[in-house]
Design a protein around this motif. Sequence first.
Motif, PDB file in Angstrom:
ATOM      1  N   VAL A   1       0.842  -1.195   0.000  1.00  0.00           N
ATOM      2  CA  VAL A   1       0.000   0.000   0.000  1.00  0.00           C
ATOM      3  C   VAL A   1       0.877   1.246   0.000  1.00  0.00           C
ATOM      4  CG1 VAL A   1      -0.260   0.054   2.539  1.00  0.00           C
ATOM      5  CG2 VAL A   1      -1.963   1.186   1.081  1.00  0.00           C
TER       6      VAL A   1
ATOM      7  N   VAL B   1       1.558   5.097   0.913  1.00  0.00           N
ATOM      8  CA  VAL B   1       1.183   6.002   2.007  1.00  0.00           C
ATOM      9  C   VAL B   1       1.893   7.325   1.796  1.00  0.00           C
ATOM     10  CG1 VAL B   1       1.222   6.316   4.505  1.00  0.00           C
ATOM     11  CG2 VAL B   1       0.964   4.024   3.563  1.00  0.00           C
TER      12      VAL B   1
ATOM     13  N   ARG C   1      -4.596   7.282   3.859  1.00  0.00           N
ATOM     14  CA  ARG C   1      -4.937   6.637   5.139  1.00  0.00           C
ATOM     15  C   ARG C   1      -6.098   5.657   4.931  1.00  0.00           C
ATOM     16  NH1 ARG C   1      -4.657   7.455  10.836  1.00  0.00           N
ATOM     17  NH2 ARG C   1      -6.595   6.833  11.832  1.00  0.00           N
TER      18      ARG C   1
ATOM     19  N   MET D   1      -4.672   2.695   3.342  1.00  0.00           N
ATOM     20  CA  MET D   1      -3.883   1.905   4.284  1.00  0.00           C
ATOM     21  C   MET D   1      -4.792   1.059   5.170  1.00  0.00           C
ATOM     22  SD  MET D   1      -1.115   3.176   7.130  1.00  0.00           S
ATOM     23  CE  MET D   1      -2.367   3.827   8.241  1.00  0.00           C
TER      24      MET D   1
ATOM     25  N   LEU E   1       1.348  -6.997   5.296  1.00  0.00           N
ATOM     26  CA  LEU E   1       1.106  -5.694   4.676  1.00  0.00           C
ATOM     27  C   LEU E   1       2.441  -4.968   4.604  1.00  0.00           C
ATOM     28  CD1 LEU E   1      -0.738  -3.362   3.688  1.00  0.00           C
ATOM     29  CD2 LEU E   1      -0.881  -2.655   6.085  1.00  0.00           C
TER      30      LEU E   1
ATOM     31  N   ALA F   1       3.663  -1.314   3.934  1.00  0.00           N
ATOM     32  CA  ALA F   1       3.303   0.090   3.756  1.00  0.00           C
ATOM     33  C   ALA F   1       4.529   0.816   3.209  1.00  0.00           C
ATOM     34  CB  ALA F   1       2.855   0.698   5.077  1.00  0.00           C
TER      35      ALA F   1
ATOM     36  N   HIS G   1       6.272   4.431   1.574  1.00  0.00           N
ATOM     37  CA  HIS G   1       6.263   5.870   1.311  1.00  0.00           C
ATOM     38  C   HIS G   1       7.416   6.188   0.367  1.00  0.00           C
ATOM     39  CE1 HIS G   1       5.815  10.144   1.758  1.00  0.00           C
ATOM     40  NE2 HIS G   1       7.088  10.235   2.079  1.00  0.00           N
TER      41      HIS G   1
ATOM     42  N   CYS H   1       1.555   6.272  11.026  1.00  0.00           N
ATOM     43  CA  CYS H   1       1.217   4.981  10.407  1.00  0.00           C
ATOM     44  C   CYS H   1       1.521   3.824  11.343  1.00  0.00           C
ATOM     45  CB  CYS H   1       1.975   4.801   9.096  1.00  0.00           C
ATOM     46  SG  CYS H   1       1.400   5.888   7.789  1.00  0.00           S
TER      47      CYS H   1
ATOM     48  N   LEU I   1      -1.168   1.062  12.543  1.00  0.00           N
ATOM     49  CA  LEU I   1      -0.996  -0.346  12.180  1.00  0.00           C
ATOM     50  C   LEU I   1      -0.747  -1.222  13.400  1.00  0.00           C
ATOM     51  CD1 LEU I   1       1.118   0.054   8.919  1.00  0.00           C
ATOM     52  CD2 LEU I   1      -1.351  -0.404   9.118  1.00  0.00           C
TER      53      LEU I   1
ATOM     54  N   TRP J   1       2.959  -6.597   9.448  1.00  0.00           N
ATOM     55  CA  TRP J   1       3.244  -5.503   8.534  1.00  0.00           C
ATOM     56  C   TRP J   1       4.704  -5.077   8.613  1.00  0.00           C
ATOM     57  CZ3 TRP J   1       4.945  -1.104  10.961  1.00  0.00           C
ATOM     58  CH2 TRP J   1       4.666  -1.017  12.325  1.00  0.00           C
TER      59      TRP J   1
ATOM     60  N   TRP K   1       7.297  -1.559   7.100  1.00  0.00           N
ATOM     61  CA  TRP K   1       7.283  -0.166   6.662  1.00  0.00           C
ATOM     62  C   TRP K   1       8.520   0.096   5.825  1.00  0.00           C
ATOM     63  CZ3 TRP K   1       4.477   4.112   6.309  1.00  0.00           C
ATOM     64  CH2 TRP K   1       5.101   5.347   6.263  1.00  0.00           C
TER      65      TRP K   1
END
Length: 177
Positions: A23, A25, A32, A35, A49, A51, A53, A80, A84, A92, A94
């Motif tokens: 996803v 972000v 959001r 997300m 997941l 996430a 950026h 985030c 999460l 998840w 990041w």
Amino acid sequence: MNADAARDQSSIDGASLSNPVVVGVDGSAEARRGMLFAADLSTRLDVELVAVHARGLLERIASGAGSGRSEAVEALETNCLAVLSEIDGLRWSWKVEDGAPIDVLLRVADEVDAGFVVVGSHGAGHSDEPLLGSTSHWVVRNSHRPVIVVPPGDNHPHHRRPFGAGGSLMGGGVADH
């Protein structure tokens, strides 16, 4: 047994239901929503997941040397991670990577062999395009993986009003003859 019947039951039209969900972000309300949708999907599928950026040129300049983390990225990450971390059963990770959002999302999706890519319909760039923002538009056009575009909330300026609402083709503002 024909080829369709023998197809792996963990995939639908090439979308692996056992691979991570990626996803995008960017700090916008639409991202959001994306997300949260992606987190729900990941939990239901019991997959990770990821996430992501994309740290663009302006963020790199604002952070000084070009490789440091800007306050904006740190605030986004903190927000985030807090959201999460509260979701039961969600696995998840990041990632913050340099580059254009389209390139970063598609690259990370390939790196993790994503089953799905999730984006909000509009992001921080606030495109004037009524249906899709530029990033979501280009991700849909260029991804070879299934892409889920999460629509804006009801208060978003691009939220479609039903036919007959003021200013639409069928009512409210259309002169009666």
